[in-house]
Motif scaffolding. Structure first.
Motif, PDB file in Angstrom:
ATOM      1  N   ASP A 137      65.310  48.625  22.262  1.00  0.00           N
ATOM      2  CA  ASP A 137      66.625  49.101  21.818  1.00  0.00           C
ATOM      3  C   ASP A 137      67.776  48.186  22.227  1.00  0.00           C
ATOM      4  OD1 ASP A 137      65.437  51.379  20.641  1.00  0.00           O
ATOM      5  OD2 ASP A 137      65.376  52.346  22.612  1.00  0.00           O
ATOM      6  N   GLN A 180      70.842  45.845  21.712  1.00  0.00           N
ATOM      7  CA  GLN A 180      71.877  45.735  20.686  1.00  0.00           C
ATOM      8  C   GLN A 180      72.601  44.395  20.755  1.00  0.00           C
ATOM      9  OE1 GLN A 180      72.392  48.284  18.359  1.00  0.00           O
ATOM     10  NE2 GLN A 180      70.536  49.044  19.333  1.00  0.00           N
ATOM     11  N   ARG A 181      72.896  43.959  21.997  1.00  0.00           N
ATOM     12  CA  ARG A 181      73.688  42.741  22.182  1.00  0.00           C
ATOM     13  C   ARG A 181      73.268  42.013  23.456  1.00  0.00           C
ATOM     14  NH1 ARG A 181      79.815  44.089  21.239  1.00  0.00           N
ATOM     15  NH2 ARG A 181      79.755  44.268  23.477  1.00  0.00           N
ATOM     16  N   ASN A 198      75.199  39.595  18.712  1.00  0.00           N
ATOM     17  CA  ASN A 198      74.332  40.700  18.299  1.00  0.00           C
ATOM     18  C   ASN A 198      72.863  40.294  18.328  1.00  0.00           C
ATOM     19  OD1 ASN A 198      76.452  42.510  17.809  1.00  0.00           O
ATOM     20  ND2 ASN A 198      76.796  41.599  15.805  1.00  0.00           N
ATOM     21  N   TRP A 199      72.032  41.199  18.792  1.00  0.00           N
ATOM     22  CA  TRP A 199      70.583  41.010  18.890  1.00  0.00           C
ATOM     23  C   TRP A 199      69.943  41.240  17.527  1.00  0.00           C
ATOM     24  CZ3 TRP A 199      66.916  39.247  22.036  1.00  0.00           C
ATOM     25  CH2 TRP A 199      65.607  39.672  21.859  1.00  0.00           C
TER      26      TRP A 199
END
Length: 170
Positions: free
Chosen positions: A98, A100-101, A142-143
């Protein structure tokens, strides 16, 4: 298991993979802030250089581990200096769920970006634009990678150089 130490009956030790995890028995949590000093791989676009030779031959285009001031136990501040175009720091392993960044904490005169990969020569999973200044600042990207246990390789691409203090996964 990665990083596990096995002592054979004859007393010899089987070669152990170098990781950023230490002896915790598994990957690091894929969330939080990690100091750059836990890198288990550090090289420039021209390869690696033995640390002792840096001071004899000059620092040139190679990144290196250092700190401000004398060695001390309280308030340490180790970081990677001379992070210039093509420099890469690798960190193994994280349980990336999970995400996100990813953000980097740097200072210097770097103008470009950090490219994050999960394999040394893999496809980018995060691009972090940076415009470093004289004091530490955080820059974020951002991932776009997959979940799971993986390494993280941070490569700087651009002009100038920076001191790489830490990164944050969230």
């Amino acid at each position: 298991m990665r990083g596990e130490i096995f002592i054979r009956e004859d007393g010899s030790i089987k070669q152990v993979e170098t990781t950023s995890c230490g002896l915790n028995g598994g990957p690091l949590k894929g969330a939080g802030t990690y100091e750059a000093r836990i890198a288990c791989n550090l090289f420039s676009k021209n390869g690696a250089r033995f640390h002792g030779n840096i001071f004899k031959a000059g620092k040139g285009g190679h990144p290196y581990f250092t700190q401000t001031g004398k060695d001390r136990e309280n308030n340490p501040d180790q970081y990677i200096a001379n992070f210039c175009d093509g420099a890469t720091a690798g960190f193994r392993y994280f349980d990336l769920e999970d995400v996100q960044r990813i953000a980097v904490s740097i200072k210097g005169n770097a103008q470009g970006g950090f490219v994050v990969r999960t394999k040394k020569d893999g496809i980018p999973v995060c691009i972090i634009p940076v415009l470093a200044k004289k004091s530490y600042e955080n820059f974020c990207g951002n991932w776009n990678g997959e979940n799971g246990i993986s390494a993280l390789y941070f490569t700087y691409e651009g002009k100038g150089k920076c001191d790489f203090r830490a990164f944050t996964i969230n």
